[in-house]
Design a protein around this motif. Structure first.
Motif, PDB file in Angstrom:
ATOM      1  N   SER A 185       0.777  -1.241   0.000  1.00  0.00           N
ATOM      2  CA  SER A 185       0.000   0.000   0.000  1.00  0.00           C
ATOM      3  C   SER A 185       0.806   1.288   0.000  1.00  0.00           C
ATOM      4  O   SER A 185       0.308   2.319  -0.454  1.00  0.00           O
ATOM      5  CB  SER A 185      -0.945   0.017   1.211  1.00  0.00           C
ATOM      6  N   THR A 206      -6.009  -3.455  -4.352  1.00  0.00           N
ATOM      7  CA  THR A 206      -6.867  -2.561  -3.585  1.00  0.00           C
ATOM      8  C   THR A 206      -7.220  -1.344  -4.427  1.00  0.00           C
ATOM      9  O   THR A 206      -8.311  -0.801  -4.334  1.00  0.00           O
ATOM     10  CB  THR A 206      -6.179  -2.132  -2.277  1.00  0.00           C
ATOM     11  N   TYR A 234      -6.012  -4.136   4.092  1.00  0.00           N
ATOM     12  CA  TYR A 234      -5.923  -2.686   3.950  1.00  0.00           C
ATOM     13  C   TYR A 234      -7.339  -2.124   3.950  1.00  0.00           C
ATOM     14  O   TYR A 234      -7.708  -1.320   4.803  1.00  0.00           O
ATOM     15  CB  TYR A 234      -5.167  -2.345   2.670  1.00  0.00           C
ATOM     16  N   SER A 235      -8.162  -2.607   3.002  1.00  0.00           N
ATOM     17  CA  SER A 235      -9.545  -2.149   2.887  1.00  0.00           C
ATOM     18  C   SER A 235     -10.442  -3.355   2.668  1.00  0.00           C
ATOM     19  O   SER A 235     -10.345  -4.033   1.646  1.00  0.00           O
ATOM     20  CB  SER A 235      -9.679  -1.184   1.712  1.00  0.00           C
ATOM     21  N   ASP A 243      -9.949  -4.902  -1.034  1.00  0.00           N
ATOM     22  CA  ASP A 243      -8.880  -5.890  -1.193  1.00  0.00           C
ATOM     23  C   ASP A 243      -9.370  -7.127  -1.937  1.00  0.00           C
ATOM     24  O   ASP A 243     -10.376  -7.741  -1.561  1.00  0.00           O
ATOM     25  CB  ASP A 243      -8.349  -6.332   0.169  1.00  0.00           C
ATOM     26  N   MET A 290     -10.792   3.485   0.508  1.00  0.00           N
ATOM     27  CA  MET A 290      -9.505   2.865   0.833  1.00  0.00           C
ATOM     28  C   MET A 290      -8.869   3.508   2.059  1.00  0.00           C
ATOM     29  O   MET A 290      -8.442   2.823   3.000  1.00  0.00           O
ATOM     30  CB  MET A 290      -8.563   2.975  -0.370  1.00  0.00           C
TER      31      MET A 290
END
Length: 459
Positions: free
Chosen positions: A125, A166, A197-198, A202, A306
């Motif tokens: 990321s 993502t 992450y999200s 993701d 995000m």
């Protein structure tokens, strides 16, 4: 031809017929990696002794599925029980989770040979960049964050590899490395054991050297519409897509520049338009198509989702090992962009409306609702891979599709004057992954004709 040069589909057939052993493939693969790793730097961890031990064990059993013995790379944000998962972060040096992520467990139980962990952008990321280089032009990035996976498959070091997306972290490296990749429908492959992450965005995908390679892996994940390998010894040919590859003649293709067309360089524009010409010459009905106005807000909405969800994902490390956490992730937790709950809710609502509208564009045979197209074709990146390793590329041509949760398949088109690969992506409605792969199988021979492209003037 050396065993490592075989595509996954070619090797699968030979292994099933006992004309190639898993150990032979493993030794060839490891020997090639040893010569290329100092140049390409695709890997964060490879244990040759472990790979050979596992290969010998696989040779003692009948093939479990078409993936039996095929070489697989795993992006180093995805857990493996027998290898470290380090996330390219000083917080997780030599970290061993002791358990396979769900996606790794699926391919291992199907007989795949995991070769090692591929380098990645920190936590997939931000922060630190991967050391991986583009095998087609070493001065350029292989893309990110699935840097090592894209580079390894692009350099023929493994036949298959996992990536994650993502924003644009999977499909963009497919284009930059001249390989095939699929970002499936969101949630159709379990993300358990992969760095979060999200949770809304993701998605785990995979790379191969052909559409048939992508289909082999899709069968293991039981994508709706793909034949399952139920019997030991079943060959690759017996496990192709159940959805019939359509004829190109009359195939309805929406050629979509997208709302970020101005960000495309001369080569990105050339790749899309050339692919359209090639499909038309093969008999497809290619129609230029613009998405409606609400879709223009999806890039901003993807960023909101995000970063809004990322605050929670990195809070534990922020509290526990703040001094080792890169400033990118500190800023995320501290909400430096001042994302409000209202903005996040609005982004979710816009995405929901656009998902329904997008699905309705497609014919029922493609998983849609009887609409006007069979598939949409659009750029996978602005164009050439950027020079250097810090800039891994702009996700402007990916973020919208990630937020829409739709499946995407990357297909190479040709190369620029600097020998950098260029590609396109095919996009379909949600949960039409098998049909999209079937359409990609029909389109790829026409699209992937190779050769140097002529740039399109930006004037």
């Amino acid at each position: 031809m050396q065993p490592y040069e075989l595509t996954a589909s070619e090797a699968s057939a030979l292994i099933a017929d006992r004309k190639l052993s898993v150990e032979e493939l493993a030794r060839s693969t490891l020997a090639y990696i040893a010569t290329r790793e100092p140049v390409i730097r695709a890997w964060s961890h490879v244990d040759p002794d472990l790979v050979l031990r596992n290969a010998r064990e696989l040779d003692k059993t009948a093939p479990r599925s078409p993936l039996h013995g095929l070489t697989f790379g795993v992006k180093d944000v995805i857990d493996t029980f027998d290898m470290p998962t380090q996330h390219n972060s000083p917080l997780y040096v030599n970290h061993r989770p002791g358990q396979d992520a769900a996606c790794v467990a699926v391919v291992r139980h199907s007989g795949a040979l995991v070769v090692g962990k591929t380098d990645t952008v920190e936590f997939a990321s931000g922060g630190r960049r991967a050391a991986s280089r583009n095998s087609h032009n070493l001065a350029h990035t292989p893309g990110g964050s699935s840097s090592g996976s894209g580079a390894a498959v692009g350099d023929r070091q493994v036949q298959l590899a996992f990536g994650t997306q993502t924003g644009g972290s999977h499909i963009r490296p497919a284009a930059f490395n001249g390989i095939y990749g699929i970002k499936p429908t969101h949630g159709i492959v379990s993300r358990e054991g992969a760095k979060m992450y999200s949770h809304t965005l993701d998605t785990i995908g995979w790379y191969g050297r052909s559409v048939a390679d992508l289909q082999l892996v899709g069968s293991a994940f039981r994508l709706p519409g793909l034949v399952q390998a139920q019997n030991q010894g079943q060959t690759a040919a017996q496990n192709q897509a159940q959805a019939q590859a359509p004829s190109l003649r009359g195939l309805r293709v929406a050629l979509c520049r997208g709302p970020n067309w101005e960000a495309a360089d001369a080569w990105g524009r050339a790749a899309l338009m050339e692919a359209g010409k090639r499909l038309e010459a093969a008999g497809a009905k290619v129609v230029e198509f613009d998405l409606s106005a609400p879709f223009e807000g999806l890039d901003a909405a993807q960023q909101t989702v995000m970063r809004g969800e990322g605050r929670a994902a990195f809070l534990p490390d922020y509290l526990g090992r703040h001094h080792l956490l890169h400033q990118d992730f500190r800023d995320l937790v501290e909400n430096q962009r001042e994302i409000t709950p209202t903005q996040l809710a609005d982004a979710y609502d816009l995405a929901a409306r656009c998902r329904a509208e997008f699905d309705a564009l497609f014919a029922a045979t493609s998983g849609g609702r009887g609409g006007q197209f069979d598939v949409l074709m659009t750029p996978p990146s602005p164009g050439e891979a950027p020079e250097g390793l810090q800039d891994t590329g702009d996700p402007a041509f990916n973020a919208m599709w990630t937020l829409l949760h739709v499946p995407c398949v990357g297909i190479p088109v040709g190369k620029s004057q600097r020998a950098l690969p260029l590609g396109i992506q095919l996009v379909g409605p949600r949960f039409a992954d098998a049909q999209l792969l079937a359409i990609a199988a029909a389109c790829a021979p026409a699209i992937h004709a190779g050769g140097r492209l002529d740039p399109i003037s930006l004037g």
